[in-house]
Design an enzyme around this catalytic site. Structure first.
Site, mmCIF file in Angstrom:
data_model
loop_
_atom_site.group_PDB
_atom_site.id
_atom_site.type_symbol
_atom_site.label_atom_id
_atom_site.label_comp_id
_atom_site.label_asym_id
_atom_site.label_seq_id
_atom_site.Cartn_x
_atom_site.Cartn_y
_atom_site.Cartn_z
ATOM 1 N N CYS A 45 3.133 -8.169 -4.686
ATOM 2 C CA CYS A 45 4.247 -8.437 -3.768
ATOM 3 C C CYS A 45 4.955 -7.140 -3.384
ATOM 4 O O CYS A 45 5.316 -6.940 -2.221
ATOM 5 C CB CYS A 45 5.243 -9.404 -4.404
ATOM 6 S SG CYS A 45 4.532 -11.012 -4.789
ATOM 7 N N THR A 46 5.128 -6.258 -4.330
ATOM 8 C CA THR A 46 5.799 -4.982 -4.071
ATOM 9 C C THR A 46 5.031 -4.165 -3.045
ATOM 10 O O THR A 46 5.614 -3.627 -2.104
ATOM 11 C CB THR A 46 5.975 -4.201 -5.391
ATOM 12 O OG1 THR A 46 6.832 -4.978 -6.244
ATOM 13 C CG2 THR A 46 6.585 -2.833 -5.175
#
Length: 101
Positions: A45-46
């Site tokens: 996600c990052t």
């Protein structure tokens, strides 16, 4: 209910890293991309949000706004945004919705 490309999404209000929004008002006449992520500070996600931030100008050329929803609080999202900027070299330049429940 299913949504298809070009359908109007349901309207909603939400607290975000950029303050409270009413989705349809925030979206205006733009297209929208709503990402859903399972939790803050996850590696995939990052990197996805960092890359999405890098593509801001490309989204703007297409009259498209990006917004993200994740299950953590707005305060956690703000810390995550700083982490994304530090680790991915790109600021989060779109709102992240807090959805703790």
């Amino acid at each position: 209910m299913s949504l298809h490309l070009g359908d109007d999404s349901p309207d909603f209000s939400a607290d975000t890293t950029e303050g409270k929004i009413d989705f349809h008002d925030w979206l205006g006449d733009s297209w929208g991309v709503l990402f859903s992520h399972p939790a803050d500070f996850t590696p995939v996600c990052t990197t996805e949000l960092g890359e999405t931030g890098r593509l801001k100008d490309e989204f703007a050329k297409r009259n498209t706004k990006v917004i993200v929803v994740s299950v953590d609080s707005v305060e956690d999202h703000k810390r995550w945004s700083a982490d994304i900027e530090e680790t991915q070299g790109c600021a989060v330049n779109f709102p992240i919705i807090g959805d703790t429940d």
